[in-house]
Design a protein around this motif. Structure first.
Motif, PDB file in Angstrom:
ATOM      1  N   MET B   1      35.581  42.395  13.725  1.00 20.91           N
ATOM      2  CA  MET B   1      34.323  42.232  14.463  1.00 20.91           C
ATOM      3  C   MET B   1      33.852  40.783  14.336  1.00 20.91           C
ATOM      4  O   MET B   1      33.944  40.189  13.258  1.00 20.91           O
ATOM      5  CB  MET B   1      33.250  43.174  13.894  1.00 20.91           C
ATOM      6  CG  MET B   1      31.930  43.077  14.631  1.00 20.91           C
ATOM      7  SD  MET B   1      30.678  44.186  13.967  1.00 20.91           S
ATOM      8  CE  MET B   1      31.410  45.774  14.383  1.00 20.91           C
ATOM      9  N   THR B  11      33.630  35.272  24.531  1.00 25.60           N
ATOM     10  CA  THR B  11      34.080  35.326  25.925  1.00 25.60           C
ATOM     11  C   THR B  11      34.226  33.920  26.504  1.00 25.60           C
ATOM     12  O   THR B  11      35.204  33.618  27.203  1.00 25.60           O
ATOM     13  CB  THR B  11      33.100  36.150  26.773  1.00 25.60           C
ATOM     14  OG1 THR B  11      32.960  37.450  26.202  1.00 25.60           O
ATOM     15  CG2 THR B  11      33.597  36.264  28.196  1.00 25.60           C
ATOM     16  N   HIS B  12      33.261  33.061  26.206  1.00 22.14           N
ATOM     17  CA  HIS B  12      33.359  31.686  26.701  1.00 22.14           C
ATOM     18  C   HIS B  12      34.622  31.018  26.187  1.00 22.14           C
ATOM     19  O   HIS B  12      35.329  30.318  26.910  1.00 22.14           O
ATOM     20  CB  HIS B  12      32.132  30.874  26.279  1.00 22.14           C
ATOM     21  CG  HIS B  12      30.905  31.195  27.079  1.00 22.14           C
ATOM     22  ND1 HIS B  12      30.199  32.366  26.929  1.00 22.14           N
ATOM     23  CD2 HIS B  12      30.260  30.493  28.051  1.00 22.14           C
ATOM     24  CE1 HIS B  12      29.176  32.369  27.760  1.00 22.14           C
ATOM     25  NE2 HIS B  12      29.191  31.262  28.451  1.00 22.14           N
ATOM     26  N   LEU B  15      37.713  32.271  27.880  1.00 22.78           N
ATOM     27  CA  LEU B  15      37.836  31.741  29.239  1.00 22.78           C
ATOM     28  C   LEU B  15      37.927  30.217  29.259  1.00 22.78           C
ATOM     29  O   LEU B  15      37.853  29.608  30.332  1.00 22.78           O
ATOM     30  CB  LEU B  15      36.629  32.190  30.077  1.00 22.78           C
ATOM     31  CG  LEU B  15      36.596  33.674  30.434  1.00 22.78           C
ATOM     32  CD1 LEU B  15      35.233  34.067  31.007  1.00 22.78           C
ATOM     33  CD2 LEU B  15      37.682  33.993  31.443  1.00 22.78           C
ATOM     34  N   ALA B  17      35.793  28.101  28.434  1.00 26.63           N
ATOM     35  CA  ALA B  17      34.573  27.579  29.042  1.00 26.63           C
ATOM     36  C   ALA B  17      33.503  27.307  28.001  1.00 26.63           C
ATOM     37  O   ALA B  17      32.323  27.293  28.319  1.00 26.63           O
ATOM     38  CB  ALA B  17      34.058  28.566  30.092  1.00 26.63           C
ATOM     39  N   ALA B  38      40.285  37.690  15.568  1.00 31.39           N
ATOM     40  CA  ALA B  38      40.721  38.951  16.177  1.00 31.39           C
ATOM     41  C   ALA B  38      39.918  39.251  17.444  1.00 31.39           C
ATOM     42  O   ALA B  38      40.465  39.709  18.465  1.00 31.39           O
ATOM     43  CB  ALA B  38      40.586  40.105  15.168  1.00 31.39           C
ATOM     44  N   ARG B  42      41.440  39.795  21.192  1.00 31.62           N
ATOM     45  CA  ARG B  42      41.174  40.989  22.000  1.00 31.62           C
ATOM     46  C   ARG B  42      40.568  40.613  23.355  1.00 31.62           C
ATOM     47  O   ARG B  42      40.931  41.163  24.389  1.00 31.62           O
ATOM     48  CB  ARG B  42      40.215  41.938  21.260  1.00 31.62           C
ATOM     49  CG  ARG B  42      40.859  42.764  20.169  1.00 31.62           C
ATOM     50  CD  ARG B  42      39.953  43.940  19.798  1.00 31.62           C
ATOM     51  NE  ARG B  42      38.623  43.504  19.423  1.00 31.62           N
ATOM     52  CZ  ARG B  42      38.281  43.122  18.198  1.00 31.62           C
ATOM     53  NH1 ARG B  42      39.193  43.092  17.232  1.00 31.62           N
ATOM     54  NH2 ARG B  42      37.034  42.748  17.928  1.00 31.62           N
ATOM     55  N   GLU B  43      39.657  39.678  23.303  1.00 24.97           N
ATOM     56  CA  GLU B  43      38.994  39.260  24.565  1.00 24.97           C
ATOM     57  C   GLU B  43      40.017  38.628  25.506  1.00 24.97           C
ATOM     58  O   GLU B  43      40.000  38.877  26.719  1.00 24.97           O
ATOM     59  CB  GLU B  43      37.857  38.289  24.264  1.00 24.97           C
ATOM     60  CG  GLU B  43      36.923  38.039  25.419  1.00 24.97           C
ATOM     61  CD  GLU B  43      35.988  39.207  25.701  1.00 24.97           C
ATOM     62  OE1 GLU B  43      36.103  40.267  25.050  1.00 24.97           O
ATOM     63  OE2 GLU B  43      35.119  39.054  26.572  1.00 24.97           O
ATOM     64  N   ARG B  45      43.211  39.272  25.645  1.00 21.80           N
ATOM     65  CA  ARG B  45      44.070  40.345  26.182  1.00 21.80           C
ATOM     66  C   ARG B  45      43.340  41.114  27.267  1.00 21.80           C
ATOM     67  O   ARG B  45      43.916  41.478  28.289  1.00 21.80           O
ATOM     68  CB  ARG B  45      44.505  41.281  25.059  1.00 21.80           C
ATOM     69  CG  ARG B  45      45.525  40.685  24.100  1.00 21.80           C
ATOM     70  CD  ARG B  45      46.304  41.769  23.381  1.00 21.80           C
ATOM     71  NE  ARG B  45      45.436  42.681  22.656  1.00 21.80           N
ATOM     72  CZ  ARG B  45      45.106  42.556  21.372  1.00 21.80           C
ATOM     73  NH1 ARG B  45      45.578  41.526  20.668  1.00 21.80           N
ATOM     74  NH2 ARG B  45      44.329  43.445  20.772  1.00 21.80           N
ATOM     75  N   LEU B  46      42.061  41.366  27.044  1.00 21.85           N
ATOM     76  CA  LEU B  46      41.289  42.091  28.052  1.00 21.85           C
ATOM     77  C   LEU B  46      41.221  41.294  29.353  1.00 21.85           C
ATOM     78  O   LEU B  46      41.406  41.839  30.449  1.00 21.85           O
ATOM     79  CB  LEU B  46      39.871  42.372  27.540  1.00 21.85           C
ATOM     80  CG  LEU B  46      38.905  43.028  28.547  1.00 21.85           C
ATOM     81  CD1 LEU B  46      39.429  44.384  29.018  1.00 21.85           C
ATOM     82  CD2 LEU B  46      37.523  43.170  27.928  1.00 21.85           C
ATOM     83  N   LEU B  47      40.975  40.012  29.255  1.00 20.96           N
ATOM     84  CA  LEU B  47      40.881  39.181  30.462  1.00 20.96           C
ATOM     85  C   LEU B  47      42.230  39.097  31.171  1.00 20.96           C
ATOM     86  O   LEU B  47      42.293  39.119  32.407  1.00 20.96           O
ATOM     87  CB  LEU B  47      40.374  37.779  30.098  1.00 20.96           C
ATOM     88  CG  LEU B  47      38.913  37.721  29.646  1.00 20.96           C
ATOM     89  CD1 LEU B  47      38.595  36.355  29.027  1.00 20.96           C
ATOM     90  CD2 LEU B  47      37.983  38.001  30.809  1.00 20.96           C
ATOM     91  N   ILE B  50      42.613  42.280  32.997  1.00 19.72           N
ATOM     92  CA  ILE B  50      41.792  42.282  34.218  1.00 19.72           C
ATOM     93  C   ILE B  50      42.506  41.512  35.317  1.00 19.72           C
ATOM     94  O   ILE B  50      42.623  41.991  36.455  1.00 19.72           O
ATOM     95  CB  ILE B  50      40.406  41.678  33.930  1.00 19.72           C
ATOM     96  CG1 ILE B  50      39.578  42.643  33.078  1.00 19.72           C
ATOM     97  CG2 ILE B  50      39.676  41.361  35.231  1.00 19.72           C
ATOM     98  CD1 ILE B  50      38.286  42.051  32.560  1.00 19.72           C
TER      99      ILE B  50
END
Lengths: 187, 233
Positions: B1, B11-12, B15, B17, B38, B42-43, B45-47, B50
């Motif tokens: 976490m 997330t930034h 990306l 960014a 971690a 994960r983020e 991989r998710l992007l 998508i």
């Protein structure tokens, strides 16, 4: 030229045969673009074909008005996009029924989810919820292989604007779909 | 976490960014925080999922019959020339035709302007003489606007066809004028003779002589009378 006249025998008086030939070229070059844009909105093959065909009919009626025929792809993309949005309500009702039958059974890893139709259905729903400006840039990016220059040309905006909208679209999609891959092993 | 302070950065960062001022701090934190590392993975991989999912959703071609179906739908559209022309054009063409006929009618009725050096009576006599018209070789009536034909067609005229580009909206008006002249309802000869006379007048006009201005002679106030001195300043 007679062959072209034979294709559209009763549709119109052909004022310029060169326009007719040019339209046939555009039809061959841009069919996939119009279809994929509609598919990105409607997520249904037959609906997308129908909308893409309708977009070409509209393009045919107004083809003589194009000031810059090199921008035909961008023009067609906008027509296909708007027609697909107009058609989306009936598609959403069908998707809602499909989603209700596809409830998640567990919290798998991200890789498992990505490979599943469940993820795809939720992704499509999340895309439908995006604001239109963000949604169109995501669809075009997917259609054009994430080539920023081509997307900016189709939209008629700068590449910086495309990148910015892509960022916010992806961010929002990630927020909507993160629950699908709640991996607590590394908490 | 991810850590509470940095969870909004994940997330930034995934990306690419992250604001420039935060990159150093973020990199430094990642070196010491496995939770954030971690979360970042994960983020990412998710992007990627998508992006792949979206690409897969549109990665298909239309059916082979797509182009044929487009042509069928176009052919099924209501017949009419308005498909390639603006819808307002028929009405505009009719209005232009009416205006053109009115213009011709007023031009014929308007008084002749003075002709300058030519004898006015002679000019009027010439203008009133009808233009000898060749016998029409067609027997099927006036030429329809939809059948454009050269007036010289069939007369053995070897001269090249004039390049007169008539916009679609004026074609009907021109053909109506032509038909009216053919049938004698309009004295088109008067129109052509007026122009010929005007051209003749223009050709006979003597161009003005070149204007020459002599330099100004300024006579000084104290100069003796009868002996002007030229000011060459």
């Amino acid at each position: 030229m007679d062959a072209l006249v034979g294709i559209y025998p009763e549709a119109a008086v052909i004022v310029e045969p060169s326009l007719e030939r040019e339209f046939e070229q555009r039809l061959a070059e841009s069919s996939t673009l119009a279809f994929r844009i509609a598919l990105g909105v409607l997520h249904h093959h037959e609906d997308a074909e129908d909308v893409a065909q309708e977009a070409f009919v509209k393009a045919y009626k107004n083809f003589h008005r194009l000031r810059d025929r090199e921008r035909f792809r961008a023009w067609l993309a906008r027509i296909a996009w708007r027609l697909a949005l107009d058609r989306v309500r009936s598609v959403r009702r069908r998707q809602a029924r499909e989603l209700a039958a596809a409830a998640p059974q567990r919290s798998p890893t991200v890789e498992d989810v990505a490979a599943s139709r469940e993820f795809q259905a939720h992704l499509e729903r999340a895309m439908d919820e995006l604001p239109k400006k963000l949604r169109v840039v995501m669809v075009l990016a997917a259609v054009e292989g994430y080539e920023m220059e081509e997307v900016s040309r189709l939209l008629g905006v700068s590449q910086g604007t495309v990148k910015s909208r892509l960022f916010w679209a992806r961010k929002k999609l990630a927020e909507e779909l993160r629950w699908l891959a709640s991996d607590t092993k590394t908490g | 976490m991810a850590c509470e302070r940095y969870k909004d950065w994940v997330t930034h960062a995934a990306l690419d960014a992250l604001p420039a001022g935060r990159e150093a701090e973020w990199r430094g934190h990642l070196e010491t925080c496995p939770g954030c590392r971690a979360a970042l993975e994960r983020e990412r991989r998710l992007l990627r999922a998508i992006d792949r999912g979206l690409a897969a959703s549109v990665d298909t071609e239309p059916s082979p019959e797509f182009a044929a179906r487009v042509r069928q739908r176009i052919a099924a559209e209501p017949a009419g020339w308005s498909l390639w022309l603006p819808r307002w054009l028929p009405s505009a063409a009719g209005a232009i035709a009416v205006l053109a006929l009115l213009g011709v009618w007023f031009a014929i009725r308007a008084p002749r302007p003075p002709l300058g050096v030519l004898d006015t009576r002679e000019a009027l006599v010439i203008a009133r003489e009808p233009v000898p018209r060749p016998a029409p070789e067609r027997t099927a009536g006036p030429v329809r606007p939809s059948e454009p034909q050269s007036p010289r067609a069939g007369r053995g005229d070897d001269r090249p066809e004039p390049e007169v580009l008539v916009p679609p909206g004026q074609w009907e008006a021109m053909m109506q004028l032509y038909n009216a002249a053919q049938q004698g309802r309009v004295d088109a000869g008067a129109l052509f003779y007026r122009r010929a006379l005007l051209e003749q007048v223009a050709a006979e006009l003597v161009p003005p002589a070149e204007l020459k201005v002599k330099p100004l002679e300024v006579i000084p106030l104290d100069a003796p009378r009868g002996a002007p001195q030229r000011d060459t300043g």
